[in-house]
Design a protein around this motif. Structure first.
Motif, mmCIF file in Angstrom:
data_model
loop_
_atom_site.group_PDB
_atom_site.id
_atom_site.type_symbol
_atom_site.label_atom_id
_atom_site.label_comp_id
_atom_site.label_asym_id
_atom_site.label_seq_id
_atom_site.Cartn_x
_atom_site.Cartn_y
_atom_site.Cartn_z
ATOM 1 N N GLN A 56 -26.836 9.083 48.356
ATOM 2 C CA GLN A 56 -28.064 8.837 47.584
ATOM 3 C C GLN A 56 -27.836 7.728 46.563
ATOM 4 O O GLN A 56 -28.682 6.854 46.384
ATOM 5 C CB GLN A 56 -28.520 10.121 46.882
ATOM 6 C CG GLN A 56 -29.699 9.940 45.948
ATOM 7 C CD GLN A 56 -30.993 9.589 46.665
ATOM 8 O OE1 GLN A 56 -31.217 9.988 47.795
ATOM 9 N NE2 GLN A 56 -31.841 8.832 46.010
ATOM 10 N N GLN A 57 -26.703 7.736 45.907
ATOM 11 C CA GLN A 57 -26.392 6.687 44.932
ATOM 12 C C GLN A 57 -26.250 5.331 45.615
ATOM 13 O O GLN A 57 -26.674 4.310 45.061
ATOM 14 C CB GLN A 57 -25.134 7.049 44.154
ATOM 15 C CG GLN A 57 -25.340 8.212 43.221
ATOM 16 C CD GLN A 57 -24.059 8.702 42.577
ATOM 17 O OE1 GLN A 57 -22.971 8.459 43.085
ATOM 18 N NE2 GLN A 57 -24.198 9.395 41.460
ATOM 19 N N ALA A 58 -25.677 5.307 46.800
ATOM 20 C CA ALA A 58 -25.578 4.055 47.549
ATOM 21 C C ALA A 58 -26.975 3.543 47.879
ATOM 22 O O ALA A 58 -27.267 2.345 47.736
ATOM 23 C CB ALA A 58 -24.769 4.263 48.824
ATOM 24 N N TYR A 59 -27.857 4.443 48.291
ATOM 25 C CA TYR A 59 -29.232 4.055 48.609
ATOM 26 C C TYR A 59 -29.941 3.489 47.379
ATOM 27 O O TYR A 59 -30.621 2.467 47.475
ATOM 28 C CB TYR A 59 -30.006 5.256 49.153
ATOM 29 C CG TYR A 59 -31.470 4.968 49.338
ATOM 30 C CD1 TYR A 59 -31.911 4.210 50.403
ATOM 31 C CD2 TYR A 59 -32.419 5.442 48.433
ATOM 32 C CE1 TYR A 59 -33.256 3.929 50.569
ATOM 33 C CE2 TYR A 59 -33.747 5.166 48.584
ATOM 34 C CZ TYR A 59 -34.167 4.413 49.657
ATOM 35 O OH TYR A 59 -35.492 4.127 49.798
ATOM 36 N N SER A 63 -16.933 18.049 51.861
ATOM 37 C CA SER A 63 -17.405 18.133 50.480
ATOM 38 C C SER A 63 -18.924 17.996 50.400
ATOM 39 O O SER A 63 -19.523 17.179 51.088
ATOM 40 C CB SER A 63 -16.759 17.029 49.637
ATOM 41 O OG SER A 63 -17.267 17.047 48.338
ATOM 42 N N LYS A 64 -19.514 18.789 49.551
ATOM 43 C CA LYS A 64 -20.972 18.760 49.354
ATOM 44 C C LYS A 64 -21.419 17.543 48.551
ATOM 45 O O LYS A 64 -22.586 17.205 48.523
ATOM 46 C CB LYS A 64 -21.431 20.028 48.630
ATOM 47 C CG LYS A 64 -21.078 21.295 49.329
ATOM 48 C CD LYS A 64 -22.118 21.655 50.325
ATOM 49 C CE LYS A 64 -21.778 23.017 50.916
ATOM 50 N NZ LYS A 64 -22.476 23.269 52.112
ATOM 51 N N ILE A 65 -20.496 16.875 47.891
ATOM 52 C CA ILE A 65 -20.845 15.745 47.043
ATOM 53 C C ILE A 65 -21.224 14.500 47.860
ATOM 54 O O ILE A 65 -21.823 13.566 47.337
ATOM 55 C CB ILE A 65 -19.701 15.425 46.061
ATOM 56 C CG1 ILE A 65 -20.208 14.578 44.923
ATOM 57 C CG2 ILE A 65 -18.566 14.732 46.759
ATOM 58 C CD1 ILE A 65 -19.279 14.506 43.749
ATOM 59 N N ALA A 66 -20.919 14.497 49.144
ATOM 60 C CA ALA A 66 -21.177 13.327 49.988
ATOM 61 C C ALA A 66 -22.647 12.934 49.980
ATOM 62 O O ALA A 66 -22.971 11.740 49.896
ATOM 63 C CB ALA A 66 -20.701 13.579 51.406
#
Length: 71
Positions: A27-30, A19-22
């Motif tokens: 980025q959100q985790a960062y 999936s491209k959403i990974a």
């Protein structure tokens, strides 16, 4: 802290599906990690970067390390 680690684990599985959403989830985790105080921030960033390197996403790993070093 546990939520960020869980997001990193979930994203690892999402990446495995192709999936491209990974990359967006990483980025959100960062973005969540940079809000933590030291030394938690470094521990979580190390966890994120290790996972990115395991998945052979070295460009993102280097980007996250570099941007944190410039803060």
């Amino acid at each position: 802290m546990l939520m960020v680690k869980a997001v990193i684990e979930i994203c690892t599985y999402i990446y495995g599906t192709g999936s491209k959403i990974a990359s967006k989830v990483f980025q959100q985790a960062y973005e969540s990690i940079i809000a933590f105080p030291q030394p938690l921030r470094d521990d979580l960033l190390e966890n994120l970067v290790d996972r990115l390197l395991e998945l052979d996403i070295a460009d993102d790993a280097l980007f996250y390390v570099w941007t944190l070093r410039t803060m």
